[in-house]
Motif scaffolding. Structure first.
Motif: not given
Length: 168
Positions: A141-168
């Protein structure tokens, strides 16, 4: 860490006296960890490299993979990302051979972090997804949470906020 280093050195002396090679490798690795905790990266690397050599001599792939990961962490923290990547890829190959999915998930996430720092979001995303899939498969579960956050951050860095929200 200072007390740990004192005890670690006593342990190292004892393993040498007993000619206990596996214990010696473990003591060397532990001293690497203790110096890493003190941010004494040169000494940490010195002990990790000695431990790696011992584990290689013993043919202990599980511990070889762990020490390779530790060496990668030291290099990553010093922003020596190419060197860190080399060590983590080596560790990943061994953990795949051994079927250690938990360690694979962690290494894939680490490698994703390297590509993230290089702004290679596509590769980073791929590694985070691979890590996420393995972590979900084994219930980490911890690694799942870290990866979800990381993927959300990737989308946020690219200003793709809609996809980012799916991972946060």
């Amino acid at each position: 860490p200072d007390t740990s280093i004192i005890i670690g050195n006593e342990s190292l002396k004892l393993t040498i006296k007993l000619n206990w090679k596996k214990g010696n490798a473990k003591a060397l690795n532990n001293l690497g960890v203790f110096y890493w905790l003190k941010s004494d990266y040169l000494r940490s690397l010195d002990y990790y490299l000695k431990a790696l050599k011992m584990y290689e001599g013993l043919g202990d792939k599980n511990h070889i993979s762990g020490v390779l990961c530790n060496i990668g962490i030291v290099h990553y923290q010093q922003t020596e990302n190419s060197i860190a990547l080399d060590y983590w890829v080596r560790a990943l190959k061994i953990s795949e051979e051994l079927g250690n999915k938990r360690f694979q998930a962690n290494l894939l996430c680490n490698i994703g972090n390297i590509y993230n720092s290089k702004l290679d979001y596509s590769k980073s995303h791929d590694y985070y997804l691979k890590s996420l899939k393995l972590a979900e498969e084994i219930g980490e579960k911890n690694t799942v949470a870290i990866n979800l956050s990381n993927i959300g951050n990737l989308y946020r860095y690219q200003k793709n906020y809609r996809n980012a929200l799916d991972y946060y």
